[in-house]
Design an enzyme around this catalytic site. Structure first.
Site, PDB file in Angstrom:
ATOM      1  N   SER A  99       4.890 -73.259  30.176  1.00  0.00           N
ATOM      2  CA  SER A  99       5.144 -74.691  30.277  1.00  0.00           C
ATOM      3  C   SER A  99       6.383 -75.047  29.473  1.00  0.00           C
ATOM      4  O   SER A  99       6.977 -74.192  28.818  1.00  0.00           O
ATOM      5  CB  SER A  99       3.952 -75.478  29.747  1.00  0.00           C
ATOM      6  OG  SER A  99       3.940 -75.406  28.332  1.00  0.00           O
ATOM      7  N   LYS A 100       6.720 -76.329  29.518  1.00  0.00           N
ATOM      8  CA  LYS A 100       7.903 -76.815  28.791  1.00  0.00           C
ATOM      9  C   LYS A 100       7.838 -76.441  27.313  1.00  0.00           C
ATOM     10  O   LYS A 100       8.851 -76.227  26.676  1.00  0.00           O
ATOM     11  CB  LYS A 100       7.992 -78.344  28.907  1.00  0.00           C
ATOM     12  CG  LYS A 100       8.508 -78.801  30.256  1.00  0.00           C
ATOM     13  CD  LYS A 100       9.379 -80.052  30.094  1.00  0.00           C
ATOM     14  CE  LYS A 100       9.956 -80.481  31.431  1.00  0.00           C
ATOM     15  NZ  LYS A 100       9.073 -81.415  32.132  1.00  0.00           N
ATOM     16  N   ARG A 101       6.614 -76.380  26.779  1.00  0.00           N
ATOM     17  CA  ARG A 101       6.462 -76.041  25.362  1.00  0.00           C
ATOM     18  C   ARG A 101       6.981 -74.638  25.046  1.00  0.00           C
ATOM     19  O   ARG A 101       7.240 -74.318  23.908  1.00  0.00           O
ATOM     20  CB  ARG A 101       4.989 -76.143  24.937  1.00  0.00           C
ATOM     21  CG  ARG A 101       4.513 -77.566  24.750  1.00  0.00           C
ATOM     22  CD  ARG A 101       3.099 -77.579  24.181  1.00  0.00           C
ATOM     23  NE  ARG A 101       2.164 -76.959  25.103  1.00  0.00           N
ATOM     24  CZ  ARG A 101       1.633 -77.567  26.155  1.00  0.00           C
ATOM     25  NH1 ARG A 101       1.946 -78.814  26.399  1.00  0.00           N
ATOM     26  NH2 ARG A 101       0.800 -76.955  26.962  1.00  0.00           N
TER      27      ARG A 101
END
Ligand code: GLU
Length: 482
Positions: free
Chosen positions: A250-252
């Site tokens: 994910s973006k994280r």
């Protein structure tokens, strides 16, 4: 049956690596089967869809070489088609208007929670009488449109990746909303599960190949195909891309969009090769390094894994490096120029072309990403900064002697050659009675400001061509004396 597949990204963000990998599998399958690959932009979420994301998706797919045969089609252009199909379901009694308020739905969920039941819509508005409907409407309530799900149905399909998958109707959460907040007679805003089916029917999609995160939508969609009287396509759910901790990437996890990968200096060849290996393994004796066209010759779902694929930066870097190392020098020069330009390095693209090509040839073998060339070549473009190590070396005995002797042994008006450099080094070692290692290190420290870096003789030649070497020797001699 002719093979027709599609990629259907939502323009609510930049082209994500997961979507791009799904696009790769669709593309490979279409090309292997001699079928068509269709691009559909799913922009029904009007609030979150942005034109710049659409552009990013189109640019990303193009850059990766994932050419599409039809489209891009935009769902926002197709509202009439969805309205007709919703009306058809209403007319057949397979869908209905439900008038529940958010508070009522919340209370229903709370009650289910208290009874330790899974949350679901209890289908309470499935059989409203015309009078009850009229009463809700008179209250000013807005209706959603729900599609009837038969709790007793069992829905099965043979997944191209997972084999037989079976769901029970009762596990689908009750009658599903297919259109949001319809006013009394309109059909409101049609939602994903419905529009995707209408589009896939109308575009005659034969195989729906998408990420595993959509597997729970498939039974709902199969029921919609049946309700709309259409043939159900084949489905294949591809494994998710996971981070090192085994969670969905994910973006994280930092970089996830194709434009970020591009910016970081990955090549489309390296990225597509790596994405193909994220979930697919080539049959023996094919190597792990292949073009999309080569993979397409061999691609099939029999070699796609069920398990999630861990994203491995080292492997991507290694693969990308393989492409950079084998790129023709003109091509890698063209690819590096924008990075040098963005770093504000001074050069003239036309006049310095030959010099730039020599730099590209010098550093290409040690790159795994294009952006690494920026710090690696800084000393060839910009005034020097010296590392502490380099300064310390220059202050050692013999360093200044070596550099002064080099200045004396070279003619400022004659361009150096590789042979001339080797001769000068030998001469200085001999005449000054210095160790060759010390002379080389002094040269490196003075020319590059560091004790490690690209090939020293080549670096000197490049600096000499620009008349940048002698000043650096002087500067280093000053450091030696300080
Ligand atoms: N718009 C959906 C997505 O981006 C498409 C899913 C599908 O392929 O059906 O995930």
């Amino acid at each position: 049956m002719s093979v027709r597949v599609r990629i259907a990204p939502s323009p609510t963000g930049n082209l994500h690596i997961g979507t791009a990998r799904t696009a790769v599998f669709n593309w490979l399958f279409a090309r292997h089967q001699g079928g068509k690959f269709i691009l559909r932009i799913e922009d029904t979420d009007l609030e979150r869809s942005q034109p710049e994301f659409t552009q990013n998706i189109l640019d990303g797919l193009t850059w990766l070489g994932l050419t599409w045969d039809e489209g891009p089609f935009f769902q926002s252009d197709r509202m009439d088609l969805y309205a007709q199909n919703i009306q058809a379901l209403l007319d057949k009694g397979l869908a209905y208007r439900a008038y529940d308020t958010p508070e009522e739905l919340e209370a229903m969920r709370e009650a289910q929670k208290a009874r330790h039941e899974a949350p679901r819509y209890d289908n309470r508005h499935r059989n409203l009488t015309p009078e009850q409907q009229a009463a809700f409407e008179a209250e000013g309530r807005k209706a959603v449109i729900r599609f009837k799900i038969d709790d007793d149905r069992e829905i099965s399909w043979i997944d191209l990746v997972r084999g037989t998958v079976t769901w029970k109707g009762r596990d689908l959460g009750g009658d599903i909303v297919i259109s949001r907040a319809a006013d009394t007679h309109g059909i409101g805003q049609p939602l994903y599960n419905f529009v995707v089916v209408v589009d896939d029917i109308e575009m005659q999609i034969s195989h729906v190949i998408r990420g595993e995160d959509h597997i729970g939508n498939t039974p709902k969609q199969i029921l919609l195909y049946e309700a709309l009287g259409a043939t159900v396509p084949e489905f294949g759910h591809t494994p998710l891309i996971l981070n090192q901790a085994g969670q969905k990437l994910s973006k994280r996890d930092g970089v996830t969009s194709i434009s970020d990968f591009k910016q970081m200096g990955y090549t489309p060849e390296g990225i597509t090769n790596y994405m193909t290996l994220l979930g697919w393994s080539p049959p023996e004796p094919m190597t792990e390094i292949f073009t999309l066209a080569e993979a397409a010759q061999q691609f099939g779902f029999d070699r796609v894994n069920k398990a999630g694929a861990k994203f491995d930066w080292d492997k991507l870097n290694w693969l990308n490096g393989q492409y950079l190392h084998s790129m023709p020098v003109e091509h890698i020069t063209d690819t590096l120029i924008p990075y040098w330009r963005d770093a504000n390095y001074p050069f003239d693209e036309t006049r310095d072309r030959n010099w730039l090509e020599q730099i590209a040839a010098l550093v290409a073998p040690s790159l795994s990403r294009l952006d690494e060339a920026v710090p690696m070549t800084r000393y060839l473009f910009m005034p020097l900064t010296f590392t502490e190590e380099a300064k310390a070396h220059l202050q050692q005995d013999g360093s200044a002697t070596a550099l002064k002797a080099i200045l004396a042994a070279t003619d400022p008006d004659t361009q150096l050659t590789e042979d001339a450099i080797q001769t000068v080094i030998k001469q200085v070692v001999k005449e000054q009675n210095l160790k060759k290692g010390l002379v080389m290190k002094s040269l490196r420290a003075s020319l590059t400001g560091a004790l490690q870096g690209p090939d020293l003789v080549q670096s000197w030649l490049l600096l000499n061509q620009k008349g940048m070497d002698r000043d650096r020797f002087e500067q280093a001699i000053a450091i030696s004396a300080s």
